[in-house]
Design an enzyme around this catalytic site. Structure first.
Site, PDB file in Angstrom:
ATOM      1  N   HIS A 118     -25.737  -3.607  11.231  1.00  0.00           N
ATOM      2  CA  HIS A 118     -24.427  -3.128  10.800  1.00  0.00           C
ATOM      3  C   HIS A 118     -24.209  -3.312   9.300  1.00  0.00           C
ATOM      4  O   HIS A 118     -24.622  -4.298   8.705  1.00  0.00           O
ATOM      5  CB  HIS A 118     -23.317  -3.836  11.573  1.00  0.00           C
ATOM      6  CG  HIS A 118     -23.240  -5.320  11.309  1.00  0.00           C
ATOM      7  ND1 HIS A 118     -22.534  -5.867  10.267  1.00  0.00           N
ATOM      8  CD2 HIS A 118     -23.792  -6.368  11.969  1.00  0.00           C
ATOM      9  CE1 HIS A 118     -22.635  -7.176  10.290  1.00  0.00           C
ATOM     10  NE2 HIS A 118     -23.403  -7.513  11.312  1.00  0.00           N
ATOM     11  N   ASP A 119     -23.575  -2.327   8.699  1.00  0.00           N
ATOM     12  CA  ASP A 119     -23.131  -2.382   7.302  1.00  0.00           C
ATOM     13  C   ASP A 119     -24.275  -2.493   6.300  1.00  0.00           C
ATOM     14  O   ASP A 119     -24.054  -2.876   5.151  1.00  0.00           O
ATOM     15  CB  ASP A 119     -22.151  -3.544   7.087  1.00  0.00           C
ATOM     16  CG  ASP A 119     -20.915  -3.426   7.961  1.00  0.00           C
ATOM     17  OD1 ASP A 119     -20.119  -2.492   7.737  1.00  0.00           O
ATOM     18  OD2 ASP A 119     -20.747  -4.256   8.880  1.00  0.00           O
ATOM     19  N   GLY A 136     -27.460  -7.782   9.419  1.00  0.00           N
ATOM     20  CA  GLY A 136     -26.260  -7.134   8.920  1.00  0.00           C
ATOM     21  C   GLY A 136     -26.081  -7.264   7.415  1.00  0.00           C
ATOM     22  O   GLY A 136     -26.427  -8.278   6.814  1.00  0.00           O
TER      23      GLY A 136
END
Length: 267
Positions: A118-119, A136
């Protein structure tokens, strides 16, 4: 051409000359640009924004829910640029409230079984070799190459034109133009072969090596070494990029290779 055995939601926005092979799944909140190829069994979930001329191979999953316990179901995205090749079983997770999106640039080769958490931000012209794993909020800058089975810790950055050896465990930031290897992961030199392939001339590579000699071989603290580089190495975009990267690091910078320490020794 959308195969009759593919499942494509009628609300998905599909560009021109897109091929979607049998058993692929495309959810409602999806945009796929012109000229893309979606392979058999690929899964394109809500929040996917895919550019032009991308190839997404079998069993890849784009925009899966983040593997982050803080994720509360917020509306987030995966933004993928143009001309990317995403091979079999790649997983690219959506963003969280932290950034709102996971972003992949243009012209990247993402090989089989790579995981992008994520991200994360992956730049342009990068190569992530088989089974690379990005935790992440990792940043991979343009033209970086991560060797197979490289694992990158959350929040780490890998600078432009850097290269890691296979099986690397990245726990610190890797500055631009660096070649990293050994265990623990260490600076082993400038990525001069990659730089030559990308059109850097001998003079420019020499300037980068001069910068690295001060930073990694002087024995000085990195902050002091950056000051000395500014005083002794002629100003250039490459010199300033290295200095700015080091000074902005939050995870810390990898150390130079110590030939007295065996690779199997654990600190």
């Amino acid at each position: 051409m959308i195969d009759t055995m593919a499942r494509v939601h009628p609300d998905a926005k599909i560009g021109n000359n897109v091929t979607i092979e049998p058993f692929a799944y495309v959810a409602a909140d999806v945009v796929i640009g012109d000229g893309c190829w979606i392979g058999p069994g690929a899964v394109i979930l809500d929040g996917s924004r895919i550019g032009r001329n991308c190839k997404i191979h079998s069993s890849a999953v784009i925009a899966g829910i983040p593997q982050d316990l803080k994720f509360k179901g917020e509306k987030t995205y995966v933004e993928i640029g143009d001309n990317n090749t995403i091979r079999e079983c790649v997983t690219i997770n959506r963003g969280t409230a932290a950034k709102g999106e996971t972003r992949i640039g243009d012209n990247n080769l993402i090989m089989a079984y790579v995981h992008i958490g994520h991200d994360c931000v992956v730049g342009n012209n990068c190569v992530l070799v088989n089974r690379v794993s990005l935790a992440g909020e990792v940043e991979i800058h343009d033209w970086a190459i991560l060797g197979g089975h490289t694992a990158v810790h959350q929040f780490c950055r890998v600078g432009a034109h850097a290269m890691t050896s296979g099986g690397s465990l990245v726990g610190k930031d890797i500055p631009p133009y660096v070649k990293a290897g050994h265990y623990p992961l260490s600076f082993v030199g400038a990525n001069f072969i990659g730089l030559r392939r990308r059109g850097f001339n001998s003079e420019k590579i020499g300037e980068i090596q001069d910068t690295f000699r001060i930073i990694f071989q002087s024995g000085m603290l990195y902050s002091k070494a950056c000051d000395l580089v500014e005083a002794e190495v002629p100003e250039s975009p490459e010199r300033d990029e290295i200095i700015d990267f080091i000074r902005s690091s939050k995870r810390g910078i990898l150390k130079p290779f110590n030939p007295q320490k065996k690779d199997d020794e654990i600190e």
